[in-house]
Design an enzyme around this catalytic site. Structure first.
Site, PDB file in Angstrom:
ATOM      1  N   HIS A 134      26.808  -8.263  16.712  1.00  0.00           N
ATOM      2  CA  HIS A 134      27.990  -8.563  15.882  1.00  0.00           C
ATOM      3  C   HIS A 134      29.037  -9.347  16.681  1.00  0.00           C
ATOM      4  O   HIS A 134      28.745  -9.840  17.777  1.00  0.00           O
ATOM      5  CB  HIS A 134      28.547  -7.275  15.278  1.00  0.00           C
ATOM      6  N   GLU A 190      31.996  -1.143  16.376  1.00  0.00           N
ATOM      7  CA  GLU A 190      30.729  -1.298  17.084  1.00  0.00           C
ATOM      8  C   GLU A 190      30.715  -2.600  17.891  1.00  0.00           C
ATOM      9  O   GLU A 190      30.195  -2.639  19.005  1.00  0.00           O
ATOM     10  CB  GLU A 190      29.572  -1.304  16.080  1.00  0.00           C
ATOM     11  N   HIS A 240      23.492  -2.314  20.376  1.00  0.00           N
ATOM     12  CA  HIS A 240      24.135  -1.924  19.114  1.00  0.00           C
ATOM     13  C   HIS A 240      24.467  -0.439  19.156  1.00  0.00           C
ATOM     14  O   HIS A 240      24.051   0.293  20.056  1.00  0.00           O
ATOM     15  CB  HIS A 240      23.190  -2.158  17.926  1.00  0.00           C
ATOM     16  N   GLU A 283      19.964   1.204  19.495  1.00  0.00           N
ATOM     17  CA  GLU A 283      21.033   1.836  18.708  1.00  0.00           C
ATOM     18  C   GLU A 283      21.521   2.973  19.601  1.00  0.00           C
ATOM     19  O   GLU A 283      20.888   4.015  19.719  1.00  0.00           O
ATOM     20  CB  GLU A 283      20.504   2.365  17.375  1.00  0.00           C
TER      21      GLU A 283
HETATM   22 ZN   LIG Z   1      24.794  -3.211  14.913  1.00  0.00          ZN
END
Ligand SMILES: [Zn+2]
Length: 301
Positions: free
Chosen positions: A95, A132, A187, A264
């Site tokens: 992102h 995030e 992430h 993650e």
């Molecule tokens: Zn993400």
């Protein structure tokens, strides 16, 4: 271009770097500048003392806290034996901090190797508004600093946390074109509030990534083991199988020609995980774990 000529990393150098990072002796400012992949658009040129802009007051406070945690110069990591000299490592901090400001760009469709998906998303955030995107960038910055100290060349897919994009297919190409031996997509998840833990996402063969499936799985095992060994984040109790999930719908994994996994790192929606993920100490722990995984992967190749 990803699977030949690997050099064994120096074990002594490896351990020195990991120990140094684990002791939180990293500067948050970057010591030097990474080289991007060339071409137009974000190319991984990271400015010194990267001034990432937080997307919320809470995130801004956390960002300041991260900077204020910088140790005195005497504790900066000394470049150990150049265990990664001549080796390029790719980092994709997922992102970007201002993705939400340009929905028409972020929502336009790209080809992920199997299907169309949106260019990117805004990512998730904690209940207190710590994004995030900022977490991903902070961990990437810690990891980058440590890799540079170990002699690596580092290519990142974005240079700050105050931009938009690049799209996920572009991120994959940046790392593919960089000559990286290995790459990590960083992430954190937005799962159910009761769910905890990390998951390693791994590619599924689709053509472009055929030659890096087994190497990515091996790297994924290194990442999983390093996180369990070096951080307090548990394996996910809500996603994947024992901390691993194969994904065929992500451009970053579908299009990669570099051994790569997506981590993650935890669940930002869970209060316990969020307390860890927003902590500079945990972020450094995670970076140390990822460094250890990268070194293990390169050293056993
Ligand atoms: Zn993400």
């Amino acid at each position: 271009m990803c699977c030949t000529g690997h050099t064994r990393a120096s074990r002594a150098g490896l351990l020195a770097v990991v120990a140094c990072l684990a002791m939180a002796c990293l500067a948050t400012a970057c010591a030097s500048t990474a080289t991007g992949s060339g071409g137009t658009g974000p190319s991984g040129v990271v400015p010194a003392a990267a001034g990432d802009v937080a997307a919320s007051p809470a995130a801004l406070r956390a960002s300041r806290a991260t900077r204020s945690a910088s140790p005195p110069a005497s504790e900066q990591p000394s470049a150990p034996a150049a265990s990664l000299a001549g080796i390029t490592v790719g980092i994709d901090p997922g992102h970007n901090g201002l993705n939400g400001t340009d929905p028409s760009f972020i929502n336009h469709l790209i080809w992920n190797g199997r299907a169309s998906e949106t260019c990117d998303t805004t990512g998730t955030q904690t209940a207190a508004g710590y994004t995030e995107a900022l977490f991903n960038f902070n961990v990437a910055r810690y990891l980058r600093t440590a890799l540079l100290a170990a002699g690596a060349r580092v290519v990142m897919t974005r240079a700050s946390n105050h931009g938009v994009g690049p799209c996920v297919d572009r991120r994959a190409r940046i790392l593919n074109d960089s000559g990286a031996r290995v790459a990590i997509d960083i992430h954190a998840d937005g799962g159910p509030s009761w769910g905890r833990g990390f998951t390693v996402l791994e590619p599924v063969a689709d053509g472009p990534n055929d030659h890096v499936i087994s190497s990515s799985e091996r790297f994924g095992r290194d990442v999983r083991a390093a996180l369990l060994d070096r951080t307090s984040m548990p394996v996910s109790n809500y996603y994947g199988s024992n901390g691993v999930q194969f994904r065929s719908d992500l451009a970053g994994l579908n299009l990669t020609t570099v051994p790569k996994v997506l981590i993650e790192s935890g669940n930002m929606v869970n209060a316990t995980d969020a307390a860890l993920l927003t902590s500079p100490r945990f972020q450094r722990q995670l970076a140390a774990a990822l460094l250890a995984a990268i070194l293990a992967f390169l050293g056993t190749k």
